[in-house]
Design a protein around this motif. Structure first.
Motif, short mmCIF file in Angstrom:
data_model
loop_
_atom_site.label_atom_id
_atom_site.label_comp_id
_atom_site.label_asym_id
_atom_site.label_seq_id
_atom_site.Cartn_x
_atom_site.Cartn_y
_atom_site.Cartn_z
N PHE A 74 94.15 16.59 9.47
CA PHE A 74 92.88 17.22 8.95
C PHE A 74 92.73 19.13 9.18
O PHE A 74 92.57 19.82 8.76
N ALA A 75 93.16 18.90 10.79
CA ALA A 75 93.13 19.86 10.87
C ALA A 75 93.83 20.93 10.60
O ALA A 75 93.86 21.90 10.25
N GLU A 76 95.39 20.72 10.58
CA GLU A 76 96.14 21.05 10.07
C GLU A 76 96.43 21.57 8.47
O GLU A 76 96.79 22.60 8.00
N LEU A 77 95.69 20.49 7.56
CA LEU A 77 95.83 21.19 6.73
C LEU A 77 94.45 22.09 5.88
O LEU A 77 94.87 22.78 4.93
N PHE A 78 93.37 22.00 6.44
CA PHE A 78 92.61 23.03 6.86
C PHE A 78 93.22 24.32 7.66
O PHE A 78 92.24 24.99 8.07
N ASP A 79 94.28 24.83 8.07
CA ASP A 79 94.38 25.49 8.87
C ASP A 79 93.31 25.38 9.58
O ASP A 79 93.09 27.38 10.54
N VAL A 80 93.03 25.18 10.33
CA VAL A 80 92.04 25.29 11.77
C VAL A 80 93.49 25.92 12.74
O VAL A 80 93.65 25.52 13.13
N PRO A 81 93.09 26.65 13.62
CA PRO A 81 93.94 27.50 14.14
C PRO A 81 93.92 26.99 15.52
O PRO A 81 92.49 26.50 15.74
N ILE A 82 95.25 26.74 15.37
CA ILE A 82 96.33 26.03 17.49
C ILE A 82 94.94 25.94 18.27
O ILE A 82 94.52 24.90 18.99
N LYS A 83 94.68 27.19 18.89
CA LYS A 83 94.01 27.16 19.50
C LYS A 83 92.14 26.23 19.66
O LYS A 83 91.80 26.39 20.58
N GLU A 84 91.46 26.87 18.39
CA GLU A 84 90.81 26.14 18.37
C GLU A 84 89.85 25.18 18.15
O GLU A 84 89.05 23.66 18.61
N ARG A 85 91.26 24.40 18.30
CA ARG A 85 91.67 22.70 17.87
C ARG A 85 91.25 21.77 18.94
O ARG A 85 90.41 20.43 18.64
#
Lengths: 249, 299
Positions: B98-109
């Motif tokens: 879901f993080a990928e789908l919503f373009d959550v920046p990688i360093k924030e994940r």
């Protein structure tokens, strides 16, 4: 209430590999009783019901349903009980009449019997005009009552209801419970699971299951009194929480 | 703020939403209550910009859900009635998906994941396949997946369906915590006991909004006194002209009158054994629901 045993278990246990799903459970449910079978998700309720319905052989212990032994007479048990669940009930792509025909066939009723039953159900549920409609097109409340009627085509003495009211609105639930009360008055034993704690209050007696064991069993009134709570919801949360705390230590 | 203005939506001949208007303030939990088929899910899906209104429009933070669909979707999280988690993926893989789908920046994940674990208590199960979780844990995971992009608005369609009381309580503790952190939650539920602690309730029957108030105000606005009668004479009461509410439940009759019976009248019923006892009953949300259901036609 007459004291004829409908369901009896003595130290019934079911293991799946190293996991004990049902752990030494003793239960006595009497004819005409509305028995609430409560527990958290994954507590072992479904496993227990499947054993009582003759679908799953216990690993140990004794159990009789309607006087029949779950090990040796599971076929007789299947003929003397009804089972309904919200998850699996009617075929949506069949008409109402076809569903009744189908279940009549499953329960080996003859054609004339099925026709008779169909007539009775049509009158009772007032669905004469709906008989040729696809089941998916009839209202949820009616579908649920029809599912129960189909589960009882062979006139069983004991009926297992596995979360029969999940996903239906409060009015439909209330109507459905009126039917449960009627069944009980006719002398049928109703064994019901639910996550609605207001419904739990409607049962004559109920048990609460946690990790395969029965941790409480009494009338709703007594359970509330004993645990000094005002509702079964609070009793449930108190008992399960204290078990979880105990498990941690 | 969410502004729903004169929204109507039909599917063929069925008018699922009929001229609905309401405003949802920030940091509130608003419950959507109504019978099956009243149009609750339809309204919710329009709020998430999954379907468009036929008439009227919806604004979320000033953005139109149709014209600014992309922006709106970054603001909202939506948990449908039957959530489709990937049962073969682990807890962590589902959230990262879901993080990928919503373009959550990688360093924030990583940070976000830890935060979500903290509130959901799912960390111990992070390597477990989602399909092997208990019902309550599944719901918490579904919620976590929807929170990974930090939505301002959360739409939950019957989130506690089939969830046991302990897990439900945990789930609501989480939701209230989110509200206190500033998230606005719009939620439908068939559990009226849950709904009684929300900030506001929107009652929807036959596609129409019939009330939008605090639960206490809805109860206070109930126009009748309900009595519980111990009586087997349902038909007797059913024929009375001034009976506005009548429900038989396990040999008890719940009844309300447009004009309340006099003392003499009660005494007469008692004397004639038409009733054995009678007492006043406190109004509950269920009564509000049942009264409305009586007035609306069953589909």
């Amino acid at each position: 209430m007459s004291k004829i045993l409908s369901v009896y278990t003595n130290k019934i246990t079911k293991k799946f590999g190293s996991f004990t799903a049902v752990d030494n459970v003793d239960l006595e449910v009497y004819q005409g009783e509305i028995f609430g079978f409560l527990g958290a998700n994954g507590a072992g309720k479904s496993t227990m019901i499947r054993m009582l319905c003759g679908l799953l052989t216990p690993s140990a212990g004794e159990a009789k349903v309607g006087g029949y032994d779950v090990y040796k007479e599971s076929e007789l048990i299947k003929k003397s009980i009804g089972y309904m669940s919200q998850k699996f009930s009617l075929y949506n792509d069949l008409t109402v009449a076809e569903n009744i025909d189908f279940y009549g066939g499953v329960y080996s009723l003859n054609k004339r019997n099925i026709q008779e039953k169909k007539g009775e159900i049509a009158v009772e549920l007032d669905l004469d005009r709906q008989m040729n409609r696809l089941t998916k097109d009839i209202p949820v409340g009616l579908k649920q009552k029809l599912a129960l009627a189909c589960a009882m085509l062979h006139d069983p003495g004991i009926i297992f209801l596995d979360e029969p009211t999940s996903g239906v609105d409060p009015k439909v639930r209330k109507d459905f419970w009126n039917i449960i009360y009627q069944l009980s008055e006719q002398g049928k034993t109703v064994f019901v699971t639910t996550h609605f704690m207001d419904e739990a209050e409607y049962c004559h007696r109920l048990s609460i299951m946690h990790q395969g064991k029965i941790i409480a069993l009494d009338s709703p009134q007594n359970l509330k009194k004993k645990n000094e709570e005002n509702s079964i919801n609070d009793v449930f949360i108190k008992l399960i929480r204290s078990q979880i705390d105990a498990d941690y230590q | 703020m969410i502004k729903i203005e004169s929204v109507s939506k039909s599917f063929g001949d069925i008018l699922a939403n009929d001229n609905i208007s309401l405003i949802i303030e920030e940091s509130q939990i608003v419950g959507l209550i109504g019978p099956d088929g009243a149009g609750k899910s339809t309204l919710m899906r329009q709020l998430c910009s999954l379907i468009s209104p036929d008439l009227g429009h919806i604004e979320i933070d000033g953005l139109d859900t149709v014209k600014s669909q992309r922006e709106v979707r970054t603001l909202v999280g939506y948990m449908p009635q039957r959530f489709s988690l990937y049962p073969d993926l682990t807890v962590e893989q589902n959230i990262l998906f879901f993080a990928e789908l919503f373009d959550v920046p990688i360093k924030e994940r990583k940070d976000k994941l830890e935060k979500l674990y903290k509130f959901s208590n799912l960390k111990a199960f992070s390597k477990r396949q989602a399909g092997k979780l208990s019902g309550g844990m599944k719901q918490k995971l579904a919620l976590s997946c929807n929170l990974i992009h930090t939505p301002k608005y959360l739409f939950l369609d019957e989130p506690t369906f089939g969830v046991d009381p302990v897990s439900r309580q945990e789930f609501w503790e989480l939701i209230f915590q989110l509200r206190d952190e500033g998230i606005t939650v719009f939620v439908s539920t068939p559990y009226l006991d849950e709904a009684s602690v929300f900030d506001k309730l929107a009652l929807i029957f036959n596609g129409r909004l019939i009330a939008y108030q605090q639960p206490s105000a809805i109860l206070a606005a109930f126009p009748y006194q309900i009595f519980v009668l111990q009586s087997t004479h349902y038909d007797y009461f059913a024929q009375m002209a001034n009976v506005v509410y009548l429900h038989l439940f396990n040999k008890n009759i719940n009844i309300a009158f447009s004009t309340e019976p006099s003392e003499e009248q009660w005494q007469e019923w008692l004397d004639k054994r038409i009733i054995l006892t009678y007492e006043k009953k406190k109004t509950t949300l269920e009564d509000v629901f049942l009264l409305q259901s009586k007035h609306s036609v069953e589909l």
